[in-house]
Design a protein around this motif. Structure first.
Motif, PDB file in Angstrom:
ATOM      1  N   PHE A  16      19.321  38.346  14.689  1.00 21.82           N
ATOM      2  CA  PHE A  16      18.693  39.637  14.913  1.00 21.82           C
ATOM      3  C   PHE A  16      18.793  40.477  13.647  1.00 21.82           C
ATOM      4  O   PHE A  16      19.742  40.329  12.874  1.00 21.82           O
ATOM      5  N   PRO A  17      17.850  41.401  13.453  1.00 23.10           N
ATOM      6  CA  PRO A  17      17.906  42.278  12.279  1.00 23.10           C
ATOM      7  C   PRO A  17      18.942  43.392  12.474  1.00 23.10           C
ATOM      8  O   PRO A  17      18.606  44.570  12.577  1.00 23.10           O
ATOM      9  N   ILE A  18      20.189  42.986  12.563  1.00 23.17           N
ATOM     10  CA  ILE A  18      21.287  43.919  12.808  1.00 23.17           C
ATOM     11  C   ILE A  18      22.298  43.794  11.673  1.00 23.17           C
ATOM     12  O   ILE A  18      22.725  42.689  11.338  1.00 23.17           O
ATOM     13  N   THR A  19      22.683  44.936  11.119  1.00 17.62           N
ATOM     14  CA  THR A  19      23.793  45.003  10.173  1.00 17.62           C
ATOM     15  C   THR A  19      24.884  45.824  10.837  1.00 17.62           C
ATOM     16  O   THR A  19      24.613  46.899  11.381  1.00 17.62           O
ATOM     17  N   VAL A  20      26.095  45.327  10.826  1.00 20.74           N
ATOM     18  CA  VAL A  20      27.239  46.058  11.369  1.00 20.74           C
ATOM     19  C   VAL A  20      28.020  46.623  10.197  1.00 20.74           C
ATOM     20  O   VAL A  20      28.402  45.884   9.287  1.00 20.74           O
ATOM     21  N   ILE A  21      28.224  47.937  10.215  1.00 15.25           N
ATOM     22  CA  ILE A  21      29.055  48.582   9.201  1.00 15.25           C
ATOM     23  C   ILE A  21      30.400  48.895   9.833  1.00 15.25           C
ATOM     24  O   ILE A  21      30.471  49.586  10.852  1.00 15.25           O
ATOM     25  N   CYS A  22      31.451  48.369   9.242  1.00 13.52           N
ATOM     26  CA  CYS A  22      32.824  48.581   9.710  1.00 13.52           C
ATOM     27  C   CYS A  22      33.448  49.647   8.824  1.00 13.52           C
ATOM     28  O   CYS A  22      33.846  49.371   7.689  1.00 13.52           O
ATOM     29  N   ASP A  23      33.498  50.851   9.345  1.00 14.64           N
ATOM     30  CA  ASP A  23      33.959  52.003   8.582  1.00 14.64           C
ATOM     31  C   ASP A  23      35.480  52.057   8.565  1.00 14.64           C
ATOM     32  O   ASP A  23      36.108  52.526   9.502  1.00 14.64           O
ATOM     33  N   GLU A  24      36.054  51.527   7.497  1.00 12.82           N
ATOM     34  CA  GLU A  24      37.495  51.530   7.269  1.00 12.82           C
ATOM     35  C   GLU A  24      38.291  50.755   8.329  1.00 12.82           C
ATOM     36  O   GLU A  24      39.392  51.140   8.699  1.00 12.82           O
ATOM     37  N   VAL A  25      37.741  49.654   8.803  1.00 16.32           N
ATOM     38  CA  VAL A  25      38.484  48.752   9.684  1.00 16.32           C
ATOM     39  C   VAL A  25      39.410  47.932   8.799  1.00 16.32           C
ATOM     40  O   VAL A  25      38.964  47.311   7.842  1.00 16.32           O
ATOM     41  N   TYR A  26      40.714  47.945   9.100  1.00 11.64           N
ATOM     42  CA  TYR A  26      41.685  47.334   8.193  1.00 11.64           C
ATOM     43  C   TYR A  26      42.494  46.179   8.777  1.00 11.64           C
ATOM     44  O   TYR A  26      42.961  45.332   8.047  1.00 11.64           O
ATOM     45  N   PHE A  27      42.714  46.149  10.092  1.00 10.26           N
ATOM     46  CA  PHE A  27      43.581  45.123  10.655  1.00 10.26           C
ATOM     47  C   PHE A  27      42.920  43.760  10.502  1.00 10.26           C
ATOM     48  O   PHE A  27      41.790  43.551  10.932  1.00 10.26           O
ATOM     49  N   GLN A  28      43.637  42.830   9.878  1.00 11.04           N
ATOM     50  CA  GLN A  28      43.071  41.523   9.555  1.00 11.04           C
ATOM     51  C   GLN A  28      42.624  40.744  10.795  1.00 11.04           C
ATOM     52  O   GLN A  28      41.587  40.078  10.758  1.00 11.04           O
ATOM     53  N   ASP A  29      43.371  40.842  11.891  1.00 10.86           N
ATOM     54  CA  ASP A  29      42.947  40.171  13.124  1.00 10.86           C
ATOM     55  C   ASP A  29      41.620  40.731  13.618  1.00 10.86           C
ATOM     56  O   ASP A  29      40.756  39.994  14.095  1.00 10.86           O
ATOM     57  N   ASN A  30      41.456  42.040  13.516  1.00 14.81           N
ATOM     58  CA  ASN A  30      40.193  42.657  13.926  1.00 14.81           C
ATOM     59  C   ASN A  30      39.049  42.232  13.016  1.00 14.81           C
ATOM     60  O   ASN A  30      37.944  41.952  13.489  1.00 14.81           O
ATOM     61  N   ILE A  31      39.293  42.161  11.726  1.00 21.39           N
ATOM     62  CA  ILE A  31      38.257  41.735  10.787  1.00 21.39           C
ATOM     63  C   ILE A  31      37.794  40.319  11.121  1.00 21.39           C
ATOM     64  O   ILE A  31      36.596  40.042  11.181  1.00 21.39           O
ATOM     65  N   GLY A  32      38.728  39.432  11.367  1.00 18.28           N
ATOM     66  CA  GLY A  32      38.363  38.064  11.754  1.00 18.28           C
ATOM     67  C   GLY A  32      37.571  38.033  13.051  1.00 18.28           C
ATOM     68  O   GLY A  32      36.566  37.322  13.172  1.00 18.28           O
ATOM     69  N   SER A  33      38.007  38.806  14.020  1.00 19.63           N
ATOM     70  CA  SER A  33      37.308  38.849  15.314  1.00 19.63           C
ATOM     71  C   SER A  33      35.922  39.469  15.188  1.00 19.63           C
ATOM     72  O   SER A  33      35.006  39.094  15.920  1.00 19.63           O
TER      73      SER A  33
END
Length: 167
Positions: A16-33
């Protein structure tokens, strides 16, 4: 009944033409998920922001299940560069955040002919004031318990489900 595997399902691969912007997400487990959820929902690209952003492939691989190797991503540390990117994007910009004017995600409404940028926020403080003060297309997930928020990854999954239903 037989349980199916990755190799025996008939799910259609779709982007899909979707970009997700993660505004200052830092926890490595969350980044992987986030990589794993974005891959599951056919997201085109992920952008990570924040001056203190750290990308530890070893730490995120456990939750990403190697999706970080397939899904395009970019790191834009400077918030002013993120704002410039958003201004020139010609996309529908949706923010997932509880605000005084946010609407329930179930009432999501946007121009489906444009690409979508979905902004999610930091695990502790949510979406930054710089982004909140620039865009007012905010949506929230109705909460029925005592807590007023949920993990950023679960929130992202719910939001992507709602967005992709409309595309």
């Amino acid at each position: 009944m037989e349980q199916l595997t990755h190799y025996t399902t008939s799910f259609e691969s779709k982007q899909f033409p979707i970009t997700v912007i993660c505004d200052e997400v830092y926890f490595q487990d969350n980044i992987g998920s986030i990589f794993r959820i974005c891959d599951a929902f056919g997201v085109e690209k992920i952008i990570f922001t924040g001056n203190d952003f750290v990308f530890s492939e070893r730490k995120i691989n456990k939750t990403s299940r190697s999706t970080h190797k397939r899904l395009p991503y970019e790191i834009i540390k400077d918030k002013s560069d993120v704002l410039k990117f958003l201004k020139k994007s010609n996309s529908e910009i949706l923010i997932l955040e509880i605000t005084s004017t946010s609407k329930p995600i179930t009432s999501l409404n946007f121009d489906i002919s444009k690409p979508v940028i979905l902004i999610i926020g930091n695990e502790i403080n949510g979406v930054s004031n710089e982004l909140l003060s620039t865009y007012n297309n905010c949506y929230h997930i109705n909460m029925f318990g005592k807590n007023s928020s949920m993990n950023v990854v679960q929130s992202l999954a719910i939001a992507l489900h709602e967005v992709t239903k409309l595309l």
